[in-house]
Design a protein around this motif. Structure first.
Motif, PDB file in Angstrom:
ATOM      1  N   LEU A  56       0.863  -1.129  -0.148  1.00 22.75           N
ATOM      2  CA  LEU A  56       0.103   0.161  -0.113  1.00 22.75           C
ATOM      3  C   LEU A  56       0.663   1.330   0.061  1.00 22.75           C
ATOM      4  CD1 LEU A  56      -2.433  -0.812   2.971  1.00 22.75           C
ATOM      5  CD2 LEU A  56      -2.908  -1.123   0.405  1.00 22.75           C
ATOM      6  N   LYS A  57       0.359   2.486  -0.429  1.00 25.28           N
ATOM      7  CA  LYS A  57       0.902   3.590  -0.358  1.00 25.28           C
ATOM      8  C   LYS A  57       0.092   4.619   0.093  1.00 25.28           C
ATOM      9  CE  LYS A  57       0.603   6.691  -3.584  1.00 25.28           C
ATOM     10  NZ  LYS A  57       0.908   7.549  -4.588  1.00 25.28           N
ATOM     11  N   MET A  58       0.616   5.674   0.622  1.00 31.18           N
ATOM     12  CA  MET A  58      -0.060   6.794   1.518  1.00 31.18           C
ATOM     13  C   MET A  58       0.173   7.899   0.412  1.00 31.18           C
ATOM     14  SD  MET A  58      -1.490   5.400   3.886  1.00 31.18           S
ATOM     15  CE  MET A  58      -2.222   6.963   4.344  1.00 31.18           C
ATOM     16  N   GLY A  59      -0.693   8.715   0.209  1.00 29.95           N
ATOM     17  CA  GLY A  59      -0.483  10.086  -0.551  1.00 29.95           C
ATOM     18  C   GLY A  59      -1.081  11.210   0.318  1.00 29.95           C
ATOM     19  N   VAL A 101       9.087  11.976  -9.942  1.00 33.68           N
ATOM     20  CA  VAL A 101       9.816  11.125  -8.588  1.00 33.68           C
ATOM     21  C   VAL A 101       9.881  11.934  -7.403  1.00 33.68           C
ATOM     22  CG1 VAL A 101      10.751   9.393  -9.989  1.00 33.68           C
ATOM     23  CG2 VAL A 101      11.871  11.665  -9.731  1.00 33.68           C
ATOM     24  N   GLU A 102       9.548  11.140  -6.213  1.00 27.92           N
ATOM     25  CA  GLU A 102       9.591  11.685  -4.834  1.00 27.92           C
ATOM     26  C   GLU A 102      10.183  10.872  -3.947  1.00 27.92           C
ATOM     27  OE1 GLU A 102       5.772  13.037  -4.544  1.00 27.92           O
ATOM     28  OE2 GLU A 102       4.964  10.757  -3.754  1.00 27.92           O
ATOM     29  N   PRO A 103      10.937  11.125  -2.983  1.00 24.13           N
ATOM     30  CA  PRO A 103      11.647  10.356  -2.091  1.00 24.13           C
ATOM     31  C   PRO A 103      10.831  10.133  -0.856  1.00 24.13           C
ATOM     32  CG  PRO A 103      12.392  12.783  -1.717  1.00 24.13           C
ATOM     33  CD  PRO A 103      11.345  12.717  -2.874  1.00 24.13           C
ATOM     34  N   GLU A 104      10.725   8.729  -0.413  1.00 19.81           N
ATOM     35  CA  GLU A 104       9.907   8.412   0.526  1.00 19.81           C
ATOM     36  C   GLU A 104      10.626   7.363   1.467  1.00 19.81           C
ATOM     37  OE1 GLU A 104       6.063   7.405  -0.225  1.00 19.81           O
ATOM     38  OE2 GLU A 104       5.805   8.937  -1.970  1.00 19.81           O
ATOM     39  N   VAL A 105       9.850   7.164   2.550  1.00 14.63           N
ATOM     40  CA  VAL A 105      10.382   5.886   3.416  1.00 14.63           C
ATOM     41  C   VAL A 105       9.567   4.834   3.183  1.00 14.63           C
ATOM     42  CG1 VAL A 105      10.325   5.265   5.778  1.00 14.63           C
ATOM     43  CG2 VAL A 105      11.353   7.558   5.220  1.00 14.63           C
ATOM     44  N   LEU A 127      11.873   5.462  -3.448  1.00 11.37           N
ATOM     45  CA  LEU A 127      11.438   6.420  -4.500  1.00 11.37           C
ATOM     46  C   LEU A 127       9.994   6.139  -4.751  1.00 11.37           C
ATOM     47  CD1 LEU A 127      14.523   6.875  -7.047  1.00 11.37           C
ATOM     48  CD2 LEU A 127      13.286   8.517  -5.803  1.00 11.37           C
ATOM     49  N   GLU A 128       9.350   7.099  -5.021  1.00 14.32           N
ATOM     50  CA  GLU A 128       8.002   6.530  -5.679  1.00 14.32           C
ATOM     51  C   GLU A 128       8.176   7.393  -6.996  1.00 14.32           C
ATOM     52  OE1 GLU A 128       4.189   7.666  -4.220  1.00 14.32           O
ATOM     53  OE2 GLU A 128       3.295   6.339  -5.467  1.00 14.32           O
ATOM     54  N   LEU A 129       7.297   6.556  -7.898  1.00 13.37           N
ATOM     55  CA  LEU A 129       7.273   7.358  -9.400  1.00 13.37           C
ATOM     56  C   LEU A 129       5.667   7.576  -9.441  1.00 13.37           C
ATOM     57  CD1 LEU A 129       8.991   5.803 -12.528  1.00 13.37           C
ATOM     58  CD2 LEU A 129       6.631   6.807 -12.605  1.00 13.37           C
ATOM     59  N   ILE A 130       5.201   8.812  -9.328  1.00 13.66           N
ATOM     60  CA  ILE A 130       4.030   8.977  -9.548  1.00 13.66           C
ATOM     61  C   ILE A 130       3.555   9.428 -10.815  1.00 13.66           C
ATOM     62  CG2 ILE A 130       3.456   9.389  -7.140  1.00 13.66           C
ATOM     63  CD1 ILE A 130       3.467  12.337  -7.675  1.00 13.66           C
ATOM     64  N   ASP A 131       2.692   9.213 -11.213  1.00  7.01           N
ATOM     65  CA  ASP A 131       2.097   9.594 -12.633  1.00  7.01           C
ATOM     66  C   ASP A 131       0.549   9.686 -12.642  1.00  7.01           C
ATOM     67  OD1 ASP A 131       2.368   9.911 -15.556  1.00  7.01           O
ATOM     68  OD2 ASP A 131       2.295   7.989 -16.036  1.00  7.01           O
ATOM     69  N   GLY A 219       5.068   8.173   2.354  1.00  9.17           N
ATOM     70  CA  GLY A 219       4.822   9.292   1.936  1.00  9.17           C
ATOM     71  C   GLY A 219       6.017  10.025   1.472  1.00  9.17           C
ATOM     72  N   ALA A 220       5.772  11.024   0.770  1.00 11.70           N
ATOM     73  CA  ALA A 220       6.880  11.986   0.094  1.00 11.70           C
ATOM     74  C   ALA A 220       7.501  12.702   1.338  1.00 11.70           C
ATOM     75  CB  ALA A 220       6.495  12.795  -1.142  1.00 11.70           C
ATOM     76  N   ALA A 221       8.868  12.982   1.268  1.00 16.21           N
ATOM     77  CA  ALA A 221       9.488  14.073   2.270  1.00 16.21           C
ATOM     78  C   ALA A 221       9.838  15.217   1.518  1.00 16.21           C
ATOM     79  CB  ALA A 221      10.814  13.408   2.825  1.00 16.21           C
TER      80      ALA A 221
HETATM   81 MG    MG Z   1       3.987   9.329  -2.733  1.00 14.47          MG
END
Ligand code: MG
Ligand code: 0L1
Length: 249
Positions: A56-59, A101-105, A127-131, A219-221
Motif C-alpha cells: 500500500l502507499k499513502m498520498g 519522482v519523490e523520495p519516501e520511506v 523512491l516513488e514514481l507518480i504519474d 509518503g513523500a518527504a
Molecule cells: Mg508518494
C-alpha cells in the motif's frame, strides 16, 4: 456496464497506453467513497492480467500537498508487483504519461496486526514514481483516489532495522548527482509512523488485510520532480542509505 466499472476501464486504458485522459469529474459527479470503489476496480483489472498486490502507499501526507489540494486528509492506494522497479534499475519514460519522482520511506510488513513495533520488520529509503493519468496532472480528490493516488512505480533501497527516531531524518532528492530537493521525514505527517497508523486504519476500514512481506510507502518527504529521459535519480535518507533509478535516454 455500471459507472464504476466503466470509469475504472477508462483509467486502466490510460495507464496501459501512457495517454492522458480528462478528469472523471469533468463528466461524472463523484465523491471520495466512489473514487475508492473505482480504484479497487482499476487494480482488480491489473490483477486479472496477472499482477499481484504487494503493498500500500499513502498520498497527500505533507502539509504542502494537502494545502495544494485544499484537503485535510491523507489518501491511500495499492501497489502491485508490476510497479516495482529494482534499485538502480532503468525505466522508459515513454511508458508513462508525465512521470514524477519523490523520495519516501518504506516499511516492510510482518503481516501481524497490532502496534508499529510488531507490524513493521524493517525500513528502507525509497523512491516513488507518480504519474497522474489526468491531463496536466490536474485532478480533484475523488479523481486522484480513483486513479490509485497516481501510483505508477516504486524503488526500495536496502532494508534496515527500524531506528529509534524516524521523525526527523534528513532527506535529499538528487538528479544526476545534484541535490534538487531537501526535506525531512518530519514532512510525512510529522512522523512516518503516523502515516503507517493512518494507513492501517484506512485499509482496515476498506477490508484490506496487510500481508507478510508487503511494502508500505509512507509518503513523500519533499516535492516531486519530473522524471527526465537520460537522468539518474537518487533518494537519500539520513542513516538509512539510498534508492535510485535511471530513466532511459
Ligand atoms: Mg508518494
Ligand atoms: O504519493 C503521493 O503523495 C501522490 C498523491 C496524489 C497526488 C499527486 O499525484 O501528487
Amino acid at each position: 456496464m455500471n459507472d464504476v466499472a466503466e470509469l475504472a476501464t477508462r483509467l486502466d486504458r490510460a495507464q496501459q497506453a501512457g495517454q492522458a485522459i480528462e478528469q472523471l469529474t469533468a463528466t461524472t459527479e463523484l465523491d471520495v467513497e466512489t473514487g475508492y470503489q473505482i480504484q479497487e476496480q482499476v487494480v482488480a483489472q491489473r490483477i486479472r492480467r496477472g499482477e499481484r498486490l504487494v503493498g500500500l502507499k499513502m498520498g497527500l501526507t505533507s502539509q504542502a500537498k494537502m494545502a495544494q489540494m485544499g484537503v485535510r486528509e491523507v489518501i491511500w492506494g495499492r501497489l502491485t508487483n508490476a510497479m516495482r522497479i529494482l534499485d538502480g534499475g532503468t525505466v522508459e519514460v515513454g511508458q508513462y504519461v508525465h512521470p514524477r519522482v519523490e523520495p519516501e520511506v518504506a516499511f516492510l510488513l510482518s503481516g501481524e496486526p497490532g502496534p508499529f513495533g510488531s507490524a513493521v520488520r524493517a525500513v528502507a529509503p525509497a523512491l516513488e514514481l507518480i504519474d497522474s493519468r489526468y491531463a496536466n496532472f490536474r485532478f480533484t480528490l475523488p479523481d486522484v483516489v480513483a486513479d490509485n493516488t497516481s501510483a505508477a512505480g516504486f524503488v526500495i533501497g536496502p532494508w534496515c532495522p527500524v531506528p529509534d527516531g524516524l521523525d526527523n531524518l534528513g532527506v535529499l532528492l538528487e538528479v544526476d548527482g545534484r541535490v534538487v530537493e531537501t526535506g525531512s521525514t518530519a514532512a510525512i505527517l510529522g512522523d512516518p509512523r503516523r502515516a503507517f497508523a493512518q494507513g492501517v486504519h484506512l485499509a482496515a476500514r476498506a477490508g484490506v488485510q496487510l500481508e507478510p512481506r508487503w511494502v508500505f510507502l509512507a509518503g513523500a518527504a519533499t516535492a516531486a520532480v519530473p522524471l527526465v529521459p537520460g537522468s539518474h535519480v537518487r533518494a537519500v535518507v539520513e542513516g538509512l542509505g539510498a534508492a535510485s533509478l535511471k530513466a532511459a535516454p
